[in-house]
Motif scaffolding. Structure first.
Motif, mmCIF file in Angstrom:
data_model
loop_
_atom_site.group_PDB
_atom_site.id
_atom_site.type_symbol
_atom_site.label_atom_id
_atom_site.label_comp_id
_atom_site.label_asym_id
_atom_site.label_seq_id
_atom_site.Cartn_x
_atom_site.Cartn_y
_atom_site.Cartn_z
ATOM 1 N N LEU A 46 0.852 -1.263 0.060
ATOM 2 C CA LEU A 46 -0.018 -0.046 -0.052
ATOM 3 C C LEU A 46 0.846 1.256 -0.133
ATOM 4 O O LEU A 46 2.050 1.309 0.603
ATOM 5 N N ASN A 47 0.355 2.405 -0.431
ATOM 6 C CA ASN A 47 1.093 3.546 -0.573
ATOM 7 C C ASN A 47 0.204 4.382 0.605
ATOM 8 O O ASN A 47 -0.561 4.968 0.502
ATOM 9 N N ILE A 48 1.050 4.020 1.579
ATOM 10 C CA ILE A 48 0.535 4.594 2.892
ATOM 11 C C ILE A 48 0.517 6.241 3.016
ATOM 12 O O ILE A 48 -0.163 6.821 3.590
ATOM 13 N N LYS A 49 1.687 6.787 2.469
ATOM 14 C CA LYS A 49 1.733 8.154 2.334
ATOM 15 C C LYS A 49 0.634 8.742 1.719
ATOM 16 O O LYS A 49 0.003 9.952 2.085
ATOM 17 N N TYR A 50 0.279 8.313 0.560
ATOM 18 C CA TYR A 50 -0.761 8.633 -0.323
ATOM 19 C C TYR A 50 -2.395 8.779 0.472
ATOM 20 O O TYR A 50 -2.818 9.621 0.614
ATOM 21 N N LEU A 51 -2.714 7.456 0.972
ATOM 22 C CA LEU A 51 -3.575 7.622 1.790
ATOM 23 C C LEU A 51 -3.705 8.161 3.042
ATOM 24 O O LEU A 51 -4.836 8.764 3.217
ATOM 25 N N LEU A 52 -2.607 8.578 3.660
ATOM 26 C CA LEU A 52 -2.597 9.454 4.876
ATOM 27 C C LEU A 52 -3.111 10.710 4.388
ATOM 28 O O LEU A 52 -3.787 11.634 5.127
ATOM 29 N N LYS A 53 -2.590 11.141 3.279
ATOM 30 C CA LYS A 53 -2.927 12.578 2.679
ATOM 31 C C LYS A 53 -4.175 12.688 2.345
ATOM 32 O O LYS A 53 -4.989 13.700 2.122
ATOM 33 N N HIS A 54 -4.519 11.528 1.262
ATOM 34 C CA HIS A 54 -5.854 11.834 0.468
ATOM 35 C C HIS A 54 -6.992 11.053 0.842
ATOM 36 O O HIS A 54 -8.011 11.088 0.391
ATOM 37 N N ASP A 55 -6.765 9.674 1.775
ATOM 38 C CA ASP A 55 -7.888 8.886 1.924
ATOM 39 C C ASP A 55 -7.692 8.249 3.063
ATOM 40 O O ASP A 55 -7.564 6.851 3.293
ATOM 41 N N LYS A 56 -7.809 8.958 3.968
ATOM 42 C CA LYS A 56 -7.588 8.589 5.562
ATOM 43 C C LYS A 56 -8.679 7.364 5.971
ATOM 44 O O LYS A 56 -8.395 6.589 6.602
#
Length: 384
Positions: free
Chosen positions: A200-210
């Motif tokens: 998973l792209n955790i950095k992306y999800l944290l910013k865009h889809d928490k």
């Protein structure tokens, strides 16, 4: 004169939690618990473990001053799971006076006898998510957020009570290599392609889809529940307990220090690390705000030491290599952040499956923690 008082009021609970902070004032290795965490842990309205646990909290006074504390937990869930008759103890802290320790354990003994228990064990708390095990080696090493620190004389007190080893946990420090072995990265890529795994792209999800990230983190905690099911002292986690733990994950989440492997949208394995919070807890003295806020910002921004929280894999995907992907991803993360050392959480000394993960690293055994056992019948003879 020593007296022991069972407590339940918010005022007395604050004294109970503050005693630890006062006892270790100025100790460079101890990391105090946060008041908010402790109040939540011992609140039946918040901690869902109280559905299958009963708890009693005690403060010991010597000449009018608080000299010790302990909490007893009757964990019906774990006892039923393992077919045991055990009373747990946790939050045991005491001045260097064995008579105070005896007075506290007299109260635990009374309750154990009332319940018909065969054994008293601890320190061990409501679930495997809490710190457990008394420090028996490594008193000159900083503790982590998920560990217990205690003075060496605690061990002497337990030995005088006739306590024996019930379980031991090892803690290792791993030196981050100067360069990541390319073979390790290629192996991780090969495993991903062969099994259809995806990081998973955790950095992306944290910013865009928490919201989606939270769904995956809760799945990780379900994996933890499955992976840790047979380990010492564990019991199933409720959804409410998982939701509480997710808040802890978010509090110290650095995307570079976390990895989640999925297949067909389902979590296969995970690994979470966090920046060392030792200075934050010491400066804050039980609170992050206000005195711990600057150390917290520094800890999150400039990570030199990372602490492992947990790593787990589903039974279905065990031994298929996804853990290699977790390690490769976290290695890249610590190198990116400039982390010099990684400290493992406490690992059961017989859990070769986990300890073998670090065999190719430059590692050092730095601390050992012990869960003690006390036979009720023998303790009764000693104390009465």
């Amino acid at each position: 004169m020593i007296t022991v008082k069972q407590i339940s009021s918010k005022r007395d609970k604050k004294k109970f939690f503050k005693f630890l902070i006062d006892l270790y004032r100025g100790n460079e290795y101890a990391a105090p618990n946060l008041y908010m965490d402790e109040f939540a842990e011992f609140d039946p309205e918040i901690n869902d473990a109280f559905r299958f646990c009963d708890c009693k909290m005690f403060l010991a006074y010597k000449n009018g001053k608080i000299a010790g504390r302990v909490a007893g937990i009757w964990h019906r869930g774990a006892n039923e799971k393992f077919g045991l008759k055990q009373l747990r103890f946790t939050r045991f802290d005491v001045i260097d006076d064995f008579e105070v320790t005896k007075a506290l354990f007299c109260e635990l003994l009374k309750w154990a006898k009332e319940l018909g228990m065969d054994e008293i064990i601890g320190p061990i708390s409501f679930s495997d998510l809490n710190e457990q095990g008394m420090l028996i080696e490594g008193f000159d090493k900083p503790s982590t957020y998920i560990e217990i620190y205690n003075y060496p004389y605690y061990v002497e007190h337990m030995q005088k009570l006739g306590a024996y080893k019930a379980a031991d946990w090892n803690c290792y420090v791993l030196r981050v290599p100067d360069k990541i072995d390319e073979r390790y990265l290629k192996l991780a890529d090969m495993i991903a392609k062969r099994n259809g795994y995806e990081l998973l792209n955790i950095k992306y999800l944290l910013k865009h889809d928490k919201k989606q990230l939270s769904k995956y983190i809760l799945e990780c905690l379900t994996v933890l529940d499955e992976a840790f099911a047979e380990l010492y002292g564990t019991s199933p986690l409720s959804e409410k307990q998982k939701a509480r733990e997710m808040k802890t994950v978010y509090m110290a989440l650095k995307p570079e220090l976390a990895a989640i492997v999925v297949k067909d949208g389902k979590v296969v394995s995970y690994g979470f690390m966090m920046p060392s919070m030792n200075e934050v807890l010491q400066k804050g003295r039980g609170k992050i705000f206000p005195s711990g806020i600057l150390p917290y910002i520094r800890a999150m921004k400039n990570v030199k030491v990372a602490d492992m929280m947990s790593i787990g894999v589903t039974q279905e995907h065990k031994n298929k290599g996804s853990v290699a992907m977790i390690i490769a991803s976290c290695l890249k993360g610590v190198k990116e952040l400039g982390v010099k050392y990684v400290e493992t959480g406490p690992e059961l000394d017989y859990n070769d499956h986990v300890q073998n993960l670090w065999k190719n690293f430059d590692r050092e055994l730095v601390k050992k923690h012990r869960c003690w056992g006390l036979k009720v019948e023998e303790l009764d003879k000693l104390l009465n």
